[in-house]
Design a protein around this motif. Sequence first.
Motif, PDB file in Angstrom:
ATOM      1  N   THR A   1      -7.902  -4.825   6.027  1.00 30.82           N
ATOM      2  CA  THR A   1      -6.804  -4.203   5.214  1.00 30.82           C
ATOM      3  C   THR A   1      -6.249  -4.696   3.919  1.00 30.82           C
TER       4      THR A   1
ATOM      5  N   THR B   1      -8.810  -4.205   1.184  1.00 41.57           N
ATOM      6  CA  THR B   1      -8.644  -2.887   0.844  1.00 41.57           C
ATOM      7  C   THR B   1      -7.400  -2.618  -0.521  1.00 41.57           C
ATOM      8  N   ALA B   2      -6.491  -3.277   0.053  1.00 46.72           N
ATOM      9  CA  ALA B   2      -5.077  -3.244  -0.885  1.00 46.72           C
ATOM     10  C   ALA B   2      -5.502  -3.975  -2.108  1.00 46.72           C
TER      11      ALA B   2
ATOM     12  N   ARG C   1       2.180   1.903  -3.415  1.00 42.52           N
ATOM     13  CA  ARG C   1       1.249   2.332  -4.583  1.00 42.52           C
ATOM     14  C   ARG C   1       0.768   3.691  -4.193  1.00 42.52           C
ATOM     15  N   THR C   2       0.537   4.190  -2.838  1.00 41.12           N
ATOM     16  CA  THR C   2       0.002   5.305  -2.437  1.00 41.12           C
ATOM     17  C   THR C   2       1.030   6.279  -2.846  1.00 41.12           C
TER      18      THR C   2
ATOM     19  N   ARG D   1      -8.233  -1.953  -4.262  1.00 42.15           N
ATOM     20  CA  ARG D   1      -7.819  -0.756  -4.822  1.00 42.15           C
ATOM     21  C   ARG D   1      -7.002  -1.176  -6.051  1.00 42.15           C
TER      22      ARG D   1
ATOM     23  N   THR E   1       0.921  -1.233  -0.011  1.00 40.18           N
ATOM     24  CA  THR E   1      -0.060   0.003  -0.036  1.00 40.18           C
ATOM     25  C   THR E   1       0.761   1.291  -0.077  1.00 40.18           C
TER      26      THR E   1
ATOM     27  N   SER F   1      -0.082   3.561   6.204  1.00 34.64           N
ATOM     28  CA  SER F   1      -0.600   2.118   6.182  1.00 34.64           C
ATOM     29  C   SER F   1       0.284   1.254   7.120  1.00 34.64           C
TER      30      SER F   1
END
Length: 243
Positions: free
Chosen positions: A215, A218-219, A163-164, A222, A160, A193
């Motif tokens: 979590t 979510t990862a 990627r973010t 997305r 995460t 994260s």
Amino acid sequence: MNVFASLVERLADLLQPLFATTATAAAIVLFTMLVRLAIHPLSRASARGQKARTRIAPELAALRKKHAKNPERLKKAVLELHAREKVSPFAGILPSLLQAPAFLLMYHLFSGDRMAGHTLFAAPLGDHWADALSHGGVLGPAGRVYLVLFALVAAVATFTYRRTKAQLAAQPLDLGQPTPGAGAIAKVMPLLSFATLISVAVVPLAAALYIVTSTAWTAAERAFLFRDQQGPEEAAAPVATRA
């Protein structure tokens, strides 16, 4: 709350032949996934909003440059752009906020005393990491369960984070005008994260299972919803290296 607790208990009964003493833990994971699946339409709406903001970002930048000395004209031009493209300046935020009640409900459900007496292997679902440390230490039977959870959370958090960071590099924080502290926020946001590691360490194990499952969902969610967007490093890579 009792309705959801009853559903978890029924799932645990159904999973008992497969998971034996860990059936309740498996039921928590499955129930969390079912809830996330139910609110997936909200996540899709949020993704559409974020993509819309990304699409008009170059035009917003051009407007800021053109009307840099005229704030009122800039504001009017930005509103006109949003209206023309049918994009809200806060697109994607509301669906995310609507997910919060479901997450809070799940957290309280799995933090209650009703988890007492159930275990995930050697670790009681109602205990905390501190309890595991006081009964066998880091490498004790319960401690090893937490080590696996921490490893999973660290792997998801690293994914995460990367990627973010790539997404913020491609699209800086922007609501149509310069955002105070945007640079600092962009540096700190990817690191959030890893806050999940702290959460897993301080909540009861049942709630930690919910957090880890949610979590990871979510990862993966997305990554799926934004699969058509490339990070700056990937976009800059030679075609031959991507083949």
